[in-house]
Write an enzyme that holds these catalytic residues in place. Structure first.
Site, PDB file in Angstrom:
ATOM      1  N   GLY A  15       8.131  -4.971   6.320  1.00 58.89           N
ATOM      2  CA  GLY A  15       9.442  -5.589   5.334  1.00 58.89           C
ATOM      3  C   GLY A  15       8.810  -6.870   5.054  1.00 58.89           C
ATOM      4  CB  SER A  16       5.974  -9.078   4.665  1.00 59.49           C
ATOM      5  OG  SER A  16       5.035  -8.442   3.729  1.00 59.49           O
ATOM      6  CG  ASN A  17       6.105  -6.951  -0.566  1.00 62.76           C
ATOM      7  OD1 ASN A  17       5.884  -7.723  -1.568  1.00 62.76           O
ATOM      8  ND2 ASN A  17       5.315  -6.400   0.129  1.00 62.76           N
ATOM      9  CE  LYS A  68       7.527  18.020   0.849  1.00 61.58           C
ATOM     10  NZ  LYS A  68       7.452  19.308  -0.145  1.00 61.58           N
ATOM     11  CG  MET A  95       4.645   3.966   4.343  1.00 62.07           C
ATOM     12  SD  MET A  95       3.519   3.330   3.108  1.00 62.07           S
ATOM     13  CE  MET A  95       2.022   4.194   3.436  1.00 62.07           C
ATOM     14  NE  ARG A  96       8.800   9.795   5.163  1.00 64.45           N
ATOM     15  CZ  ARG A  96       8.781  10.664   6.290  1.00 64.45           C
ATOM     16  NH1 ARG A  96       8.795  11.925   5.931  1.00 64.45           N
ATOM     17  NH2 ARG A  96       8.872  10.235   7.585  1.00 64.45           N
ATOM     18  CG  ASN A 112       5.923   1.386  -5.258  1.00 61.80           C
ATOM     19  OD1 ASN A 112       6.272   1.003  -4.129  1.00 61.80           O
ATOM     20  ND2 ASN A 112       4.511   1.972  -5.621  1.00 61.80           N
ATOM     21  CG  HIS A 114      -0.224   0.426  -5.407  1.00 61.46           C
ATOM     22  ND1 HIS A 114      -0.061   1.665  -4.432  1.00 61.46           N
ATOM     23  CD2 HIS A 114      -1.450   0.565  -5.780  1.00 61.46           C
ATOM     24  CE1 HIS A 114      -1.224   1.970  -4.387  1.00 61.46           C
ATOM     25  NE2 HIS A 114      -2.256   1.333  -5.144  1.00 61.46           N
TER      26      HIS A 114
HETATM   27  C1  GRF Z   1       2.653  -3.676   0.531  1.00 60.89           C
HETATM   28  O1  GRF Z   1       1.148  -4.010   0.668  1.00 60.89           O
HETATM   29  C2  GRF Z   1       2.776  -2.978  -0.651  1.00 60.89           C
HETATM   30  O2  GRF Z   1       2.106  -3.213  -1.717  1.00 60.89           O
HETATM   31  C3  GRF Z   1       2.606  -1.591  -0.318  1.00 60.89           C
HETATM   32  O3  GRF Z   1       3.069  -1.375   0.957  1.00 60.89           O
HETATM   33  C4  GRF Z   1       2.907  -2.726   1.614  1.00 60.89           C
HETATM   34  C5  GRF Z   1       4.211  -3.013   2.429  1.00 60.89           C
HETATM   35  O4  GRF Z   1       4.186  -4.187   3.199  1.00 60.89           O
HETATM   36  N1  GRF Z   1       3.451  -0.441  -1.027  1.00 60.89           N
HETATM   37  P1  GRF Z   1       5.427  -4.919   3.663  1.00 60.89           P
HETATM   38  O5  GRF Z   1       6.105  -3.791   4.742  1.00 60.89           O
HETATM   39  O6  GRF Z   1       6.330  -5.303   2.751  1.00 60.89           O
HETATM   40  O7  GRF Z   1       4.939  -5.895   4.462  1.00 60.89           O
END
Ligand code: GRF
Length: 199
Positions: A15-17, A68, A95-96, A112, A114
């Site tokens: 969840g760093s994003n 999924k 991841m789904r 999303n 990526h």
């Molecule tokens: C990120 O690298 C994003 O691009 C990909 O999954 C990763 C999630 O990282 N879809 P985090 O859980 O946000 O650290």
């Protein structure tokens, strides 16, 4: 016109994003509210972070599939997000693959992040794919989600140079640094109307 975006966050991992989004909200750089943080994994660290900041969370019941959710589970997830008041869904390491129930509930309102310059290197471990392909530049992409894998319309990208001494870990880390800037900046531009949301 600026609005307060009501965000539904879906994640499966660290969840760093999401943390970068939350920091941008707390520092008043992003006019948004976290309506719900949901995960397909009850043990996901992203849920721990959300709970420790008193944010509403939802964990899907265990699924029989890896890539999924069963349609019933995805339907329930969509209903939870709708009830929370979320108007925009952010896949932050979810991841789904997203299917009809969520796509129908939030048409044109799921994005999303990526870790590659799409359309290059779709799918898993995109930073490793970039290293293996010996490209000079990779990066990250924020895109709208449709029923294709990492194939929806691109919103914005950030470049990251691949260095000769890069390992998969070092490259992924530098890509993530860019992700943490790119995703809040896109959300900011949606909140301020620069990037339109469908009605
Ligand atoms: C990120 O690298 C994003 O691009 C990909 O999954 C990763 C999630 O990282 N879809 P985090 O859980 O946000 O650290």
């Amino acid at each position: 016109m600026t609005r307060t975006l009501q965000l539904g966050i879906l994640g499966s991992g660290r969840g760093s994003n999401f943390q970068a989004i939350h920091r941008a909200i707390l520092s008043a750089h992003l006019p948004a509210r976290i309506a719900l943080v949901a995960s397909d994994l009850a043990q996901a660290p992203i849920l721990d972070y959300a709970r420790s900041h008193q944010l509403p969370t939802y964990a899907c019941p265990p699924s029989r599939f890896k890539t999924k959710l069963e349609p019933e589970l995805e339907q329930t997830l969509a209903a939870q997000l709708q009830q929370s008041g979320a108007e925009l869904i952010v896949l932050a390491g979810f991841m789904r693959v997203i299917k009809e129930p969520l796509l129908r509930a939030f048409p044109g309102r799921i994005l999303n992040i990526h870790p590659s310059l799409l359309p290059s290197f779709k799918g898993l471990a995109a930073w490793k794919q970039a290293l293996d392909a010996r490209v000079d530049i990779t990066g990250c992409t924020v895109h709208w989600v449709d029923d294709s894998l990492d194939g929806g319309p691109i919103i914005r990208q950030a470049q990251v140079p691949v260095l000769p001494q890069d390992s998969p870990e070092s490259l992924h880390q530098r890509i993530q640094e860019q992700e943490h800037l790119l995703l809040p900046s896109v959300l900011h531009d949606i909140a301020t109307g620069k990037i339109p949301l469908p009605e």
